[in-house]
Enzyme design. Structure first.
Site, PDB file in Angstrom:
ATOM      1  CB  CYS A  10     -33.337  46.427  -0.702  1.00 39.88           C
ATOM      2  SG  CYS A  10     -34.335  46.457  -1.929  1.00 39.88           S
ATOM      3  CB  CYS A  48     -40.333  50.221   1.575  1.00 44.97           C
ATOM      4  SG  CYS A  48     -38.370  50.236   1.299  1.00 44.97           S
ATOM      5  CB  CYS A  82     -34.265  54.191  -2.308  1.00 43.01           C
ATOM      6  SG  CYS A  82     -34.813  53.235  -3.587  1.00 43.01           S
ATOM      7  CD  GLU A  94     -22.010  37.497 -22.882  1.00 38.67           C
ATOM      8  OE1 GLU A  94     -23.048  37.384 -23.242  1.00 38.67           O
ATOM      9  OE2 GLU A  94     -21.463  38.243 -22.689  1.00 38.67           O
ATOM     10  CB  CYS A 136     -34.844  43.470 -20.290  1.00 40.97           C
ATOM     11  SG  CYS A 136     -32.988  44.513 -20.353  1.00 40.97           S
ATOM     12  CG  ASP A 161     -31.798  37.713 -23.146  1.00 41.75           C
ATOM     13  OD1 ASP A 161     -32.136  39.424 -22.945  1.00 41.75           O
ATOM     14  OD2 ASP A 161     -31.730  37.242 -22.231  1.00 41.75           O
ATOM     15  CB  CYS A 195     -39.501  50.377  -5.340  1.00 43.98           C
ATOM     16  SG  CYS A 195     -39.317  48.965  -4.529  1.00 43.98           S
ATOM     17  CD  GLN A 247     -32.581  37.327 -17.110  1.00 43.35           C
ATOM     18  OE1 GLN A 247     -33.705  38.173 -16.538  1.00 43.35           O
ATOM     19  NE2 GLN A 247     -32.980  37.813 -18.713  1.00 43.35           N
TER      20      GLN A 247
HETATM   21  N1  SAH Z   1     -29.259  35.686 -22.836  1.00 42.09           N
HETATM   22  C1  SAH Z   1     -28.585  35.913 -21.185  1.00 42.09           C
HETATM   23  C2  SAH Z   1     -27.493  36.863 -21.508  1.00 42.09           C
HETATM   24  C3  SAH Z   1     -28.546  38.331 -21.477  1.00 42.09           C
HETATM   25  S1  SAH Z   1     -28.142  39.822 -21.089  1.00 42.09           S
HETATM   26  C4  SAH Z   1     -29.331  35.234 -20.162  1.00 42.09           C
HETATM   27  O1  SAH Z   1     -30.379  35.140 -20.151  1.00 42.09           O
HETATM   28  O2  SAH Z   1     -28.548  34.940 -19.371  1.00 42.09           O
HETATM   29  C5  SAH Z   1     -27.542  40.208 -22.417  1.00 42.09           C
HETATM   30  C6  SAH Z   1     -25.556  39.645 -22.858  1.00 42.09           C
HETATM   31  O3  SAH Z   1     -25.122  40.306 -24.176  1.00 42.09           O
HETATM   32  C7  SAH Z   1     -24.640  39.762 -21.751  1.00 42.09           C
HETATM   33  O4  SAH Z   1     -24.271  38.773 -20.952  1.00 42.09           O
HETATM   34  C8  SAH Z   1     -24.094  40.941 -22.322  1.00 42.09           C
HETATM   35  O5  SAH Z   1     -22.297  40.841 -21.630  1.00 42.09           O
HETATM   36  C9  SAH Z   1     -23.929  39.899 -24.188  1.00 42.09           C
HETATM   37  N2  SAH Z   1     -22.974  40.846 -24.785  1.00 42.09           N
HETATM   38  C10 SAH Z   1     -23.452  42.675 -24.933  1.00 42.09           C
HETATM   39  N3  SAH Z   1     -23.468  43.348 -25.585  1.00 42.09           N
HETATM   40  C11 SAH Z   1     -23.127  42.376 -26.855  1.00 42.09           C
HETATM   41  C12 SAH Z   1     -22.603  42.371 -27.704  1.00 42.09           C
HETATM   42  N4  SAH Z   1     -22.102  43.387 -28.862  1.00 42.09           N
HETATM   43  N5  SAH Z   1     -22.373  40.803 -28.600  1.00 42.09           N
HETATM   44  C13 SAH Z   1     -22.633  40.005 -28.192  1.00 42.09           C
HETATM   45  N6  SAH Z   1     -22.993  40.088 -26.593  1.00 42.09           N
HETATM   46  C14 SAH Z   1     -22.870  40.872 -25.666  1.00 42.09           C
END
Ligand code: SAH
Length: 455
Positions: free
Chosen positions: A160, A73, A79, A334, A409, A382, A82, A284
């Site tokens: 990119c 790249c 940048c 959420e 992540c 998550d 990466c 994602q």
């Molecule tokens: N499981 C989903 C999103 C994961 S990302 C997927 O895989 O697509 C993490 C998520 O947590 C985001 O949508 C974000 O808005 C939410 N989030 C962040 N802080 C939070 C909280 N305190 N309580 C509930 N959700 C929250």
């Protein structure tokens, strides 16, 4: 003798930190050198010295490592995106698996069985999303590109390699509109100007692309021309929107969105689930990688059809809905209202009738559900990079699910949370890294925690 700035030192690189810097040792001090790989021997110039570590940059290689590949790249190293394009993909995978293992060992104080890392199906063009800063260029014309490492200087870049090909043409069309209408890009120092970022998102399955301009004011002139130009640049554009953010902040998106043309959502298919996604909903970035990640999370969840599954931090419902057919009941939680709306619509569109979604903080909702006597069999978390809050972990443990599946992540915060779960009777039994972010110093991890029934 202590190292000093501008000193040229000889180094052998032995590893890469999870920030993406090569690491070597000199006079007992750890020295971090960006863009180097294990096995590199080099002369490095010290740029910063701290108490127990220093930063250096490559002066010249005396013997490059055989793990090196030619970066492909033109802006690699300039940048901030990466940081691993100089490393073979196989070596990158081994490195990332090791990051997750080491974090679990050092921070999480556990040794779950590590299943082999799952590679990304594509190492390039795997992203479905771009957040592209716009700034005034040197010749008085707006430019777009990427922030240079650790700075807010926009480095112009037309394409990119991590992004879908059509994003380049759309970005060029937006810049053409900005420049032909003499619209001022936002200036971070004076806080003047109108256009801050171009946010693009593609639904891989349908090809639909959403174009969002992040602006300081909805009163953007000649928006008809903007719509015309981006549609001409890419016929798959299905919606053009504005998002308003007039705050002095590094947060890119504001809370309000206005539709200029087309649809306010794009429709994708993930793990067989049809999904509508709004600009403010998390999605994602690597869809094909996400399908493998969710399949692994489902395997660890060990669902038989009888379970009550609690999906905390559920976004637009993606993970939970992909498992709805394998559980008795699904509850998603959420915090972003638009994402919860998406989750509800997505459940209905897929004929899912055993799911409900709550718009709340994960910890507060979990505490309330625990108080109500809810007994989920499996809890899936998550969370964002900062991990779960302590009250979320406590509330989950109060509900005593048999299994907790943690998707993360950021393996450092995940490992911290694993230890908090361990103190409350949960053991990490399996872990797997999934490479959702090739070429960058990021990796996803999925960890199975099982309740210690003797406790
Ligand atoms: N499981 C989903 C999103 C994961 S990302 C997927 O895989 O697509 C993490 C998520 O947590 C985001 O949508 C974000 O808005 C939410 N989030 C962040 N802080 C939070 C909280 N305190 N309580 C509930 N959700 C929250």
């Amino acid at each position: 003798m202590a190292l000093h700035k501008n000193q040229i030192i000889s180094l052998s690189i032995s590893g890469i930190t999870s920030e993406g810097n090569g690491i070597g040792r000199c006079d007992g001090m750890a020295v971090f050198v960006p863009y180097t790989v294990p096995g590199d021997q080099l002369m490095a110039k010290v740029v910063k010295v701290n108490k127990s570590y220093a930063y250096a940059i490559v002066d010249r290689f005396t013997r490059p490592s055989n793990l090196r590949v030619e970066p492909d790249c033109p802006v690699f190293g300039k940048c901030g995106g990466c940081s691993l394009r100089q490393l073979s993909y196989q070596a990158e995978l081994e490195l990332k698996q090791d990051w997750v293992r080491q974090d679990l060992r050092r921070i999480g104080k556990c040794e779950p069985s590590m299943l082999p890392i799952i590679p990304s199906p594509n190492a390039d063009r795997y992203r479905n999303k771009a957040l592209i800063p716009v700034a005034m260029g040197e010749n008085g014309k707006a430019v777009s590109g990427f922030y240079a490492p650790r700075s807010h200087r926009v480095l112009p870049c037309a394409d990119c390699l991590l992004q879908p090909v059509e994003f380049a043409a759309i970005t060029a069309a937006v810049l053409d509109y900005i420049n032909s209408c003499f619209i001022k890009p936002y200036d971070e120092i004076s806080h003047k100007g109108l256009v801050r970022h171009i946010f693009l998102r593609k639904a891989e399955e349908t090809g639909q692309v959403m174009v969002v301009l992040v602006v300081t004011d909805f009163a953007l002139p000649h928006t008809g021309l903007l719509v015309e130009k981006v549609r001409a640049a890419c016929p798959n554009v299905s919606g053009v929107l504005l998002n308003r953010n007039d705050a002095v902040t590094n947060v890119i998106m504001g809370k309000e969105t206005k539709l200029l043309w087309g649809s306010g959502v794009i429709s994708d298919v993930l793990c067989g689930v049809k999904l509508d996604i709004s600009p403010l909903s998390f999605y994602q970035v690597n869809r094909r990688g996400a399908q493998l990640l969710y399949a692994e999370a489902a395997r660890m969840a060990g669902l038989t059809g009888k379970e009550l599954l609690l999906d905390l931090y559920c976004g637009a419902g993606t993970i939970g809905l992909s498992m709805a057919g394998k559980v008795r009941e699904l509850i998603g939680v959420e915090i972003i209202p638009q994402a919860v709306e998406n989750a509800k619509t997505n459940a209905a569109a897929n004929g899912v009738t055993n799911a409900r979604f709550l718009c709340a903080d994960a910890g507060q909702a979990a505490a309330k559900l625990a108080e109500e006597g809810l007994k989920p069999d499996v809890v899936l978390v998550d969370p964002p990079r900062k991990g779960c809050s302590l009250d979320t972990i406590e509330a989950i443990c109060a509900m005593a699910p048999q299994r907790v599946v943690m998707v993360s992540c950021n393996s450092a915060t995940a490992a911290r949370d694993v230890e908090l779960f361990a103190q409350r009777g949960y053991k990490a039994t399996q872990a797997r890294a999934v490479d959702m972010f090739p070429r960058t110093a990021n990796v996803e991890a999925v960890i199975l925690l099982e309740r210690n029934n003797r406790k």
